[in-house]
Write a protein that holds these residues in place. Structure first.
Motif, PDB file in Angstrom:
ATOM      1  N   ASN A  81      45.336  38.995  38.544  1.00 26.04           N
ATOM      2  CA  ASN A  81      46.310  38.792  39.635  1.00 26.04           C
ATOM      3  C   ASN A  81      45.784  39.378  40.946  1.00 26.04           C
ATOM      4  O   ASN A  81      46.495  40.068  41.677  1.00 26.04           O
ATOM      5  N   ASP A  82      44.489  39.093  41.235  1.00 27.25           N
ATOM      6  CA  ASP A  82      43.801  39.501  42.466  1.00 27.25           C
ATOM      7  C   ASP A  82      43.578  41.001  42.579  1.00 27.25           C
ATOM      8  O   ASP A  82      43.177  41.496  43.642  1.00 27.25           O
ATOM      9  N   ILE A  83      43.820  41.748  41.517  1.00 30.22           N
ATOM     10  CA  ILE A  83      43.579  43.193  41.517  1.00 30.22           C
ATOM     11  C   ILE A  83      42.336  43.472  40.674  1.00 30.22           C
ATOM     12  O   ILE A  83      42.202  42.971  39.552  1.00 30.22           O
ATOM     13  N   LEU A  84      41.417  44.263  41.232  1.00 24.57           N
ATOM     14  CA  LEU A  84      40.178  44.587  40.528  1.00 24.57           C
ATOM     15  C   LEU A  84      40.491  45.348  39.248  1.00 24.57           C
ATOM     16  O   LEU A  84      41.217  46.348  39.260  1.00 24.57           O
ATOM     17  N   LEU A  85      39.933  44.874  38.149  1.00 22.30           N
ATOM     18  CA  LEU A  85      40.149  45.516  36.856  1.00 22.30           C
ATOM     19  C   LEU A  85      39.195  46.684  36.687  1.00 22.30           C
ATOM     20  O   LEU A  85      37.996  46.583  36.989  1.00 22.30           O
ATOM     21  N   GLN A  86      39.726  47.785  36.195  1.00 21.47           N
ATOM     22  CA  GLN A  86      38.904  48.935  35.844  1.00 21.47           C
ATOM     23  C   GLN A  86      38.718  48.928  34.328  1.00 21.47           C
ATOM     24  O   GLN A  86      39.687  48.830  33.579  1.00 21.47           O
TER      25      GLN A  86
ATOM     26  N   ILE B  35      40.596  47.450  27.631  1.00 20.03           N
ATOM     27  CA  ILE B  35      39.977  46.512  28.574  1.00 20.03           C
ATOM     28  C   ILE B  35      38.481  46.819  28.584  1.00 20.03           C
ATOM     29  O   ILE B  35      38.056  47.880  29.034  1.00 20.03           O
ATOM     30  N   ILE B  36      37.692  45.893  28.083  1.00 11.86           N
ATOM     31  CA  ILE B  36      36.272  46.155  27.843  1.00 11.86           C
ATOM     32  C   ILE B  36      35.436  45.039  28.468  1.00 11.86           C
ATOM     33  O   ILE B  36      35.762  43.854  28.320  1.00 11.86           O
ATOM     34  N   GLN B  37      34.369  45.424  29.169  1.00 10.79           N
ATOM     35  CA  GLN B  37      33.391  44.451  29.653  1.00 10.79           C
ATOM     36  C   GLN B  37      32.154  44.536  28.781  1.00 10.79           C
ATOM     37  O   GLN B  37      31.607  45.608  28.554  1.00 10.79           O
TER      38      GLN B  37
END
Length: 269
Positions: free
Chosen positions: A179-184, A191-193
């Protein structure tokens, strides 16, 4: 007369044929100046840029020497002839051709060919190739994991997105947005990259919304289109809804049988 081998050095050589009968008559003779069709000796692209920026117009010069008559120069990208050229004859055997073109992202890694050919003899040609290095900002797209069904994601499921990037030079930073907010990235928040993937473990209703990714390289930053994530209520919640005839949008359930009045009316005597 049979001349066994003709060399380039024989150009403009004078051959004289003389006939003689007796000493009483002057000899007769005729001369012939040797002219030749010569293959180009050299061809090169003059100071080609090491990198090209996509969609920027350039003028590239190719030069050939040694052809007689002067060479005809043609340009090719793959098998397609490039037409936007300007030729110039500098002297009796030097020709230059200037190609004007604007490379695209699709031209990265492709080859430009400059070909110099004697116009009077087929097969008397030289050519040189130049491999293009075209730089451009990242081209980015986002996709929900191919093993997932977009309309069948419910609370408690694991979800992942893939960020597809094509860039030259390679991307050096990748970011994700909800929603246009940078994910941490937060393991405790599930929440994993991982590489070019974003993993959301045990999603909730708050996980729903629009997701996008961005990639950055030396040429700039590009943000992908948005991908909407819909999260359905869990199966247990839907069972409770049906059991108690509860509307999904309603608030917490209150059993009317447990809501007794604080005081009961007295029975008449």
């Amino acid at each position: 007369m049979l001349w066994p081998t003709i060399q380039r050095s024989d150009l403009n050589a004078i051959f004289t044929c003389q006939t003689m009968n007796t000493k009483l008559v002057e000899p007769k003779e005729t001369s012939y100046v040797l002219d030749m069709h010569l293959k180009p000796l050299t061809i090169k692209v003059i100071n080609p840029p090491s990198t090209l920026v996509a969609d920027k117009r350039y003028e590239i010069v190719c030069q050939s020497t040694g052809s007689r008559p002067n060479a005809i120069i043609t340009w090719y990208k793959g098998k397609r002839q490039m037409r936007r050229t300007k030729d110039e004859i500098l002297d009796h055997n030097t020709t230059t051709s200037t190609l004007s073109f604007a490379p695209t992202t699709e031209d990265d890694g492709k080859t430009l060919t400059c070909r110099a050919e004697n116009p009077n003899v087929n097969g008397l040609f030289l050519e040189t190739d130049w491999k293009m290095n075209v730089v451009y900002p990242p081209m980015v797209s986002i996709q929900l994991g191919p093993t997932l069904v977009v309309d069948d994601i419910k609370e408690g499921d694991d979800v992942y997105f893939e960020c597809h990037v094509r860039a030259n030079p390679d991307w050096k930073k990748l970011q994700w947005f909800h929603n246009d907010i940078l994910l941490q990235y937060n393991g405790s928040a599930r929440i994993i990259q991982s590489g070019q993937s974003l993993v959301l473990q045990k999603v909730t209703k708050q996980s729903a919304g629009y997701y996008a990714c961005s990639a950055i390289n030396a040429e700039g930053e590009t943000v992908s289109d948005q991908q909407y994530l819909r999260v359905k209520r869990s199966i247990s919640e839907r069972i409770l809804d049906r059991h108690f005839n509860r509307h999904p949008m309603a608030g917490p359930y209150h059993n009317p049988l447990t809501q007794w009045p604080q005081k009961l009316p007295r029975c008449p005597r």
